[in-house]
Design a protein around this motif. Structure first.
Motif, PDB file in Angstrom:
ATOM      1  N   GLY A 342      48.015   6.752  16.128  1.00 12.75           N
ATOM      2  CA  GLY A 342      47.320   7.747  15.331  1.00 12.75           C
ATOM      3  C   GLY A 342      45.941   7.255  14.931  1.00 12.75           C
ATOM      4  N   VAL A 343      44.946   8.123  15.058  1.00  9.95           N
ATOM      5  CA  VAL A 343      43.564   7.778  14.734  1.00  9.95           C
ATOM      6  C   VAL A 343      43.076   8.715  13.633  1.00  9.95           C
ATOM      7  CG1 VAL A 343      41.210   7.591  15.607  1.00  9.95           C
ATOM      8  CG2 VAL A 343      43.137   6.959  17.084  1.00  9.95           C
ATOM      9  N   PRO A 344      42.551   8.188  12.522  1.00  9.00           N
ATOM     10  CA  PRO A 344      42.052   9.061  11.448  1.00  9.00           C
ATOM     11  C   PRO A 344      40.963  10.001  11.949  1.00  9.00           C
ATOM     12  CG  PRO A 344      42.175   6.763  10.722  1.00  9.00           C
ATOM     13  CD  PRO A 344      42.425   6.756  12.194  1.00  9.00           C
ATOM     14  N   ALA A 345      40.860  11.149  11.295  1.00  7.53           N
ATOM     15  CA  ALA A 345      39.892  12.160  11.725  1.00  7.53           C
ATOM     16  C   ALA A 345      38.461  11.669  11.601  1.00  7.53           C
ATOM     17  CB  ALA A 345      40.089  13.435  10.904  1.00  7.53           C
ATOM     18  N   ASN A 346      38.211  10.771  10.638  1.00  5.44           N
ATOM     19  CA  ASN A 346      36.846  10.293  10.418  1.00  5.44           C
ATOM     20  C   ASN A 346      36.513   9.035  11.208  1.00  5.44           C
ATOM     21  OD1 ASN A 346      38.563   8.592   8.972  1.00  5.44           O
ATOM     22  ND2 ASN A 346      37.061   8.233   7.343  1.00  5.44           N
ATOM     23  N   ALA A 347      37.379   8.622  12.121  1.00  6.15           N
ATOM     24  CA  ALA A 347      37.177   7.380  12.867  1.00  6.15           C
ATOM     25  C   ALA A 347      36.296   7.598  14.089  1.00  6.15           C
ATOM     26  CB  ALA A 347      38.517   6.804  13.302  1.00  6.15           C
ATOM     27  N   CYS A 348      35.622   6.528  14.490  1.00  4.01           N
ATOM     28  CA  CYS A 348      34.870   6.500  15.746  1.00  4.01           C
ATOM     29  C   CYS A 348      35.662   5.641  16.729  1.00  4.01           C
ATOM     30  CB  CYS A 348      33.487   5.913  15.523  1.00  4.01           C
ATOM     31  SG  CYS A 348      32.513   5.713  17.039  1.00  4.01           S
ATOM     32  N   ILE A 349      36.079   6.220  17.834  1.00  2.00           N
ATOM     33  CA  ILE A 349      36.886   5.502  18.825  1.00  2.00           C
ATOM     34  C   ILE A 349      35.965   4.674  19.723  1.00  2.00           C
ATOM     35  CG2 ILE A 349      38.456   5.730  20.780  1.00  2.00           C
ATOM     36  CD1 ILE A 349      39.535   8.265  19.487  1.00  2.00           C
ATOM     37  N   ASP A 350      36.235   3.376  19.765  1.00  3.31           N
ATOM     38  CA  ASP A 350      35.463   2.471  20.612  1.00  3.31           C
ATOM     39  C   ASP A 350      36.115   2.267  21.973  1.00  3.31           C
ATOM     40  OD1 ASP A 350      33.567   1.979  18.518  1.00  3.31           O
ATOM     41  OD2 ASP A 350      35.049   0.643  17.583  1.00  3.31           O
ATOM     42  N   PHE A 364      39.261   1.482  17.150  1.00  6.81           N
ATOM     43  CA  PHE A 364      38.380   2.409  16.445  1.00  6.81           C
ATOM     44  C   PHE A 364      37.864   1.756  15.171  1.00  6.81           C
ATOM     45  CE2 PHE A 364      42.713   3.390  15.009  1.00  6.81           C
ATOM     46  CZ  PHE A 364      42.577   3.447  13.627  1.00  6.81           C
ATOM     47  N   HIS A 365      36.838   2.373  14.591  1.00  2.00           N
ATOM     48  CA  HIS A 365      36.326   1.885  13.315  1.00  2.00           C
ATOM     49  C   HIS A 365      36.046   3.050  12.383  1.00  2.00           C
ATOM     50  CE1 HIS A 365      32.403   2.464  15.515  1.00  2.00           C
ATOM     51  NE2 HIS A 365      32.063   2.977  14.352  1.00  2.00           N
ATOM     52  N   THR A 366      36.041   2.742  11.084  1.00  2.00           N
ATOM     53  CA  THR A 366      35.744   3.733  10.054  1.00  2.00           C
ATOM     54  C   THR A 366      34.758   3.130   9.065  1.00  2.00           C
ATOM     55  OG1 THR A 366      37.598   3.000   8.673  1.00  2.00           O
ATOM     56  CG2 THR A 366      38.029   4.792  10.226  1.00  2.00           C
ATOM     57  N   VAL A 367      34.071   3.996   8.340  1.00  2.00           N
ATOM     58  CA  VAL A 367      33.168   3.533   7.281  1.00  2.00           C
ATOM     59  C   VAL A 367      33.320   4.465   6.083  1.00  2.00           C
ATOM     60  CG1 VAL A 367      31.202   4.830   8.200  1.00  2.00           C
ATOM     61  CG2 VAL A 367      30.798   2.847   6.712  1.00  2.00           C
ATOM     62  N   ASP A 368      33.371   3.867   4.885  1.00  2.00           N
ATOM     63  CA  ASP A 368      33.539   4.621   3.631  1.00  2.00           C
ATOM     64  C   ASP A 368      32.319   4.353   2.753  1.00  2.00           C
ATOM     65  OD1 ASP A 368      34.274   5.778   1.260  1.00  2.00           O
ATOM     66  OD2 ASP A 368      35.984   4.454   0.882  1.00  2.00           O
ATOM     67  N   THR A 369      31.551   5.391   2.502  1.00  5.08           N
ATOM     68  CA  THR A 369      30.334   5.237   1.693  1.00  5.08           C
ATOM     69  C   THR A 369      30.548   5.622   0.235  1.00  5.08           C
ATOM     70  OG1 THR A 369      29.607   7.483   2.243  1.00  5.08           O
ATOM     71  CG2 THR A 369      28.893   5.701   3.710  1.00  5.08           C
ATOM     72  N   THR A 370      31.796   5.840  -0.150  1.00  2.00           N
ATOM     73  CA  THR A 370      32.075   6.296  -1.519  1.00  2.00           C
ATOM     74  C   THR A 370      32.524   5.165  -2.423  1.00  2.00           C
ATOM     75  OG1 THR A 370      34.381   6.869  -0.998  1.00  2.00           O
ATOM     76  CG2 THR A 370      32.698   8.574  -0.667  1.00  2.00           C
ATOM     77  N   VAL A 371      32.171   3.927  -2.092  1.00  2.00           N
ATOM     78  CA  VAL A 371      32.540   2.776  -2.902  1.00  2.00           C
ATOM     79  C   VAL A 371      31.852   2.872  -4.263  1.00  2.00           C
ATOM     80  CG1 VAL A 371      32.514   0.248  -3.017  1.00  2.00           C
ATOM     81  CG2 VAL A 371      32.714   1.414  -0.796  1.00  2.00           C
ATOM     82  N   LYS A 372      32.571   2.471  -5.320  1.00  2.00           N
ATOM     83  CA  LYS A 372      32.001   2.473  -6.671  1.00  2.00           C
ATOM     84  C   LYS A 372      30.753   1.594  -6.691  1.00  2.00           C
ATOM     85  CE  LYS A 372      33.075   1.483 -11.514  1.00  2.00           C
ATOM     86  NZ  LYS A 372      34.078   0.963 -12.475  1.00  2.00           N
TER      87      LYS A 372
END
Length: 376
Positions: A342-350, A364-372
């Motif tokens: 399973g691959v998250p919807a917001n992931a970029c598949i490498d 795949f990789h993901t990035v989260d820009t909502t860090v406190k």
């Protein structure tokens, strides 16, 4: 700001020729996917494989392995802005063996070996030795066995491959027979204190021309299609800027220790080998408990080439480029085996496919820009 003529003519190219090229088609395909993402970051076209005859005057290269000075010169790499990776003066400098000194009275060492580096890093790494002969291997193992189990590591293994815990002389001899005397003399091996309950931190710095970030994080293991524990990905906290910026954020104590040891190790390498340079630096730092119950923390190895965490590194750089106010992100890479991943919807598949050697694998990789506190 108006782009220079060099930036306007810039192309991004890959180069396959190092040891990684022989490890699987998925490595090569992943390299090309990440090179295309670097091209997007640099607003430049990705033009495939490097070929000196093609005449690209302004190029940014993505090699599959750490380069020698001769290879770098041949490809026109003179500065860290020219490529994603590292350049070393001797082959052994790119491997695990520089993490340790030689055992007392060692009989063998490669040309260019630096005893100065070993003296600088002895307090930054786990107890251990690098050896280039059978006699030195036996001497080193005998010293280390006095305080617990010993791990043997081949110098260029990745993702936990090429390692074994050795309990006695017979097991050591079996491993040395498998390595072979000629390879042992040319490449060496590492003998190091084995730890339990290990947490492995990744500490790194990347600079892609005007784009710079530093990070710490943890690695994860997973089971491959053959039932072996291998690298399964990294979860990183990435900060815009250099190591000073990274140390300015809140983090666990072990992470701060890992960063400081990685920085000191990096500085020691520069002093011992002034001709070394790199745009991508990644250090694995392990914290765990030895057989005598002592908590130890030390640099295991360095990586100055595209690696398992590079998808997250590049994703973070692109996030920073897209939002000048963004200061911190969380970025992750995942390497998962099997057909049903399973691959998250917001992931970029490498990479997603069936490698002829490895079997079905998805990266795949993901990035989260909502860090406190992510934005200034």
């Amino acid at each position: 700001m108006k782009a220079s003529s060099e930036d306007q003519d810039l192309v991004v190219l890959v180069h396959c020729g190092g040891e990684k090229a022989a490890r699987g088609q998925h490595e090569i395909d992943t390299q090309r996917a990440l090179a295309a993402q670097l091209a997007a970051l640099l607003d430049a076209p990705f033009c495939g494989e490097f070929d000196a005859a093609r005449g690209h005057t302004h190029r940014y290269l993505v090699p599959d392995d750490t380069l020698s000075h001769d290879d770098a010169t041949r490809m026109g790499i003179a500065h860290e802005h020219d490529f994603f990776g590292g350049v070393v003066p001797y082959p052994f400098v790119a491997t695990k063996v520089i993490a340790h000194g030689l055992p007392p009275g060692a009989r063998a060492k490669p040309p260019g070996w630096s005893d100065q580096l070993a003296s600088r890093t002895s307090d930054l790494v786990l107890p251990g030795f690098s050896v280039f002969s059978r006699d030195d291997a036996h001497a080193a193992a005998t010293l280390l066995w006095k305080n617990g189990a010993v791990r043997l590591k081949r110098p260029s293994g990745i993702g936990g491959s090429g390692q074994a815990v050795i309990a006695d002389k017979n097991e050591l001899d079996a491993q040395l027979d498998d390595v072979g005397d000629e390879t042992l003399a040319a490449e060496g091996i590492v003998l190091e204190r084995d730890l339990e309950d290990v947490a492995t931190f990744s500490v790194g710095h990347v600079r892609v021309r005007a784009h710079e970030a530093s990070y710490f994080g943890v690695q994860h293991l997973t089971r491959n299609n053959h039932g072996h524990n291998v690298y399964g990905g990294s979860d990183l906290v990435v900060v815009r800027g250099g190591f000073d910026a990274l140390e300015g954020i809140d983090m666990p104590d072990d992470a701060r220790i890992a960063i400081r040891r990685a920085r000191a190790f990096d500085a020691a390498v520069h002093d011992a080998f002034p001709d070394f340079f790199a745009s991508r630096r990644n250090y694995d730092v392990a914290c765990g408990t030895d057989d005598e119950g002592r908590h130890l923390c030390g640099v295991l190895e360095q990586s100055w080439r595209i690696g398992g965490a590079s998808g997250a590194e590049i994703a973070a750089l692109r996030a920073f480029a897209n939002d000048p106010a963004l200061r911190v992100v969380r970025a992750s890479t995942v390497e998962a085996y099997g057909a049903a991943v399973g691959v998250p919807a917001n992931a970029c598949i490498d990479y997603r496919g069936v490698d002829p050697r490895t079997g079905p694998i998805t990266k795949f990789h993901t990035v989260d820009t909502t860090v406190k506190g992510a934005s200034e």
